[in-house]
Motif scaffolding. Structure first.
Motif, PDB file in Angstrom:
ATOM      1  N   MET A  21       0.835  -1.197   0.000  1.00 31.34           N
ATOM      2  CA  MET A  21       0.000   0.000   0.000  1.00 31.34           C
ATOM      3  C   MET A  21       0.871   1.249   0.000  1.00 31.34           C
ATOM      4  SD  MET A  21      -2.875  -1.249   2.775  1.00 31.34           S
ATOM      5  CE  MET A  21      -4.188  -0.071   2.397  1.00 31.34           C
ATOM      6  N   TYR A  22       1.899   1.231   0.815  1.00 37.93           N
ATOM      7  CA  TYR A  22       2.828   2.362   0.863  1.00 37.93           C
ATOM      8  C   TYR A  22       3.466   2.590  -0.498  1.00 37.93           C
ATOM      9  CZ  TYR A  22       7.393   4.566   1.464  1.00 37.93           C
ATOM     10  OH  TYR A  22       8.507   5.351   1.298  1.00 37.93           O
ATOM     11  N   GLU A  23       3.989   1.532  -1.093  1.00 35.75           N
ATOM     12  CA  GLU A  23       4.669   1.663  -2.381  1.00 35.75           C
ATOM     13  C   GLU A  23       3.710   2.113  -3.485  1.00 35.75           C
ATOM     14  OE1 GLU A  23       6.649  -2.017  -3.132  1.00 35.75           O
ATOM     15  OE2 GLU A  23       8.146  -1.708  -1.546  1.00 35.75           O
ATOM     16  N   THR A  24       2.485   1.623  -3.440  1.00 32.43           N
ATOM     17  CA  THR A  24       1.489   2.021  -4.433  1.00 32.43           C
ATOM     18  C   THR A  24       1.189   3.508  -4.332  1.00 32.43           C
ATOM     19  OG1 THR A  24       0.482  -0.178  -4.450  1.00 32.43           O
ATOM     20  CG2 THR A  24      -0.876   1.645  -5.231  1.00 32.43           C
ATOM     21  N   PHE A  25       1.023   3.996  -3.111  1.00 33.56           N
ATOM     22  CA  PHE A  25       0.768   5.427  -2.915  1.00 33.56           C
ATOM     23  C   PHE A  25       1.951   6.255  -3.383  1.00 33.56           C
ATOM     24  CE2 PHE A  25       0.807   9.385  -0.551  1.00 33.56           C
ATOM     25  CZ  PHE A  25      -0.487   9.827  -0.706  1.00 33.56           C
ATOM     26  N   MET A  26       3.146   5.838  -3.021  1.00 35.39           N
ATOM     27  CA  MET A  26       4.346   6.597  -3.381  1.00 35.39           C
ATOM     28  C   MET A  26       4.562   6.631  -4.892  1.00 35.39           C
ATOM     29  SD  MET A  26       5.571   7.904  -0.634  1.00 35.39           S
ATOM     30  CE  MET A  26       7.225   8.402  -1.147  1.00 35.39           C
ATOM     31  N   GLU A  27       4.315   5.531  -5.563  1.00 33.71           N
ATOM     32  CA  GLU A  27       4.464   5.495  -7.020  1.00 33.71           C
ATOM     33  C   GLU A  27       3.535   6.498  -7.696  1.00 33.71           C
ATOM     34  OE1 GLU A  27       3.778   1.488  -8.153  1.00 33.71           O
ATOM     35  OE2 GLU A  27       5.672   0.742  -7.322  1.00 33.71           O
ATOM     36  N   ALA A  28       2.361   6.704  -7.106  1.00 36.23           N
ATOM     37  CA  ALA A  28       1.382   7.611  -7.708  1.00 36.23           C
ATOM     38  C   ALA A  28       1.729   9.079  -7.497  1.00 36.23           C
ATOM     39  CB  ALA A  28      -0.007   7.321  -7.139  1.00 36.23           C
ATOM     40  N   VAL A  29       2.381   9.411  -6.380  1.00 34.96           N
ATOM     41  CA  VAL A  29       2.552  10.823  -6.036  1.00 34.96           C
ATOM     42  C   VAL A  29       3.985  11.340  -6.147  1.00 34.96           C
ATOM     43  CG1 VAL A  29       0.579  10.736  -4.467  1.00 34.96           C
ATOM     44  CG2 VAL A  29       2.888  10.360  -3.560  1.00 34.96           C
ATOM     45  N   ARG A  30       4.974  10.455  -6.226  1.00 31.31           N
ATOM     46  CA  ARG A  30       6.359  10.922  -6.078  1.00 31.31           C
ATOM     47  C   ARG A  30       6.835  11.803  -7.222  1.00 31.31           C
ATOM     48  NH1 ARG A  30       8.122   5.226  -6.195  1.00 31.31           N
ATOM     49  NH2 ARG A  30       8.847   5.611  -4.068  1.00 31.31           N
ATOM     50  N   GLU A  31       6.241  11.684  -8.406  1.00 30.96           N
ATOM     51  CA  GLU A  31       6.703  12.472  -9.549  1.00 30.96           C
ATOM     52  C   GLU A  31       5.827  13.699  -9.820  1.00 30.96           C
ATOM     53  OE1 GLU A  31       9.517  11.864 -10.875  1.00 30.96           O
ATOM     54  OE2 GLU A  31       9.846   9.970  -9.829  1.00 30.96           O
ATOM     55  N   VAL A  32       4.874  13.972  -8.943  1.00 34.10           N
ATOM     56  CA  VAL A  32       3.965  15.098  -9.146  1.00 34.10           C
ATOM     57  C   VAL A  32       4.624  16.374  -8.617  1.00 34.10           C
ATOM     58  CG1 VAL A  32       1.675  16.041  -8.666  1.00 34.10           C
ATOM     59  CG2 VAL A  32       1.991  13.558  -8.925  1.00 34.10           C
TER      60      VAL A  32
END
Length: 216
Positions: A21-32
């Motif tokens: 869950m953590y990795e999924t969230f981070m993948e979605a927001v880290r490049e924004v």
């Protein structure tokens, strides 16, 4: 928007739904570009447990006496947790249920910031006043059993505790919750349960991104 992600599981994602869950969230927001995202990995931090060492440290500071190593460590850790919380507009907690409650390390983070005059106070009539009402929170929780039934919900001391403290005491507005449950209790449905839960995590992250774009 400044996002603080409190990562409360040190197990690899191949073994941990919370880590997924953590990795999924981070993948979605880290490049924004409109989001500043910081991870507070409680298992990587030096976080002595709350106890007499902290109170002795306060006494030594008040008396102008030298601090011991453990006193320095716990004061530094406590201040770092407070600084991380105060800098965040949104706090995302990614945590498992372990033995019906939260990991001890997450409890320590909560203990560090659970401070009168910082996250709450008492007014002149003795009523509690929340001091973090300008901030938001998202709860990402995984539990292998099923605790959403009326019979089991009363023994859940993980998500209920986090709701009560984060929102009820501190005053953060909980924007979203994603709870993945039952994957251990129903192993034949585990892949589907986890996949659907991770899809919800992506949706929560996308909602944050969309709201940030709209605010700009």
């Amino acid at each position: 928007m400044n996002i603080l992600v409190v990562k409360a599981n040190n197990r690899p994602s191949a073994q941990s739904v919370t880590s997924k869950m953590y990795e999924t969230f981070m993948e979605a927001v880290r490049e924004v570009e409109s989001l500043s995202v910081t991870t507070y990995d409680i298992f990587a931090e030096d976080m002595p447990y709350l106890g007499q060492d902290l109170f002795d440290a306060f006494d030594n500071l008040h008396a102008g006496e030298e601090l011991t190593d453990i006193q320095k460590r716990i004061l530094t850790a406590k201040q770092k947790a407070k600084d991380a919380l105060i800098a965040a507009d949104l706090v995302v907690f990614a945590f498992p249920m372990w033995n019906q409650t939260i990991p001890a390390k997450l409890q320590t983070f909560i203990d560090y910031v659970y401070e009168a005059g910082f996250t709450f106070k008492f007014d002149e009539t003795g009523n509690m006043v929340q001091l973090m009402t300008g901030k938001k929170a998202i709860l990402l929780n995984a539990r292998g059993g099923i605790y959403s039934t009326p019979e089991m919900a009363k023994i859940d001391m993980a998500i209920n505790y986090m709701r009560n403290v984060v929102s009820g005491v501190f005053g953060l507005e909980i924007l979203d919750e994603v709870i993945i449950e039952g994957h251990n209790a129903m192993p034949d449905q585990a892949d589907q349960i986890i996949e659907e839960g991770l899809h919800k995590v992506k949706e929560v992250a996308q909602n944050i991104i969309t709201q940030t774009v709209v605010m700009k």
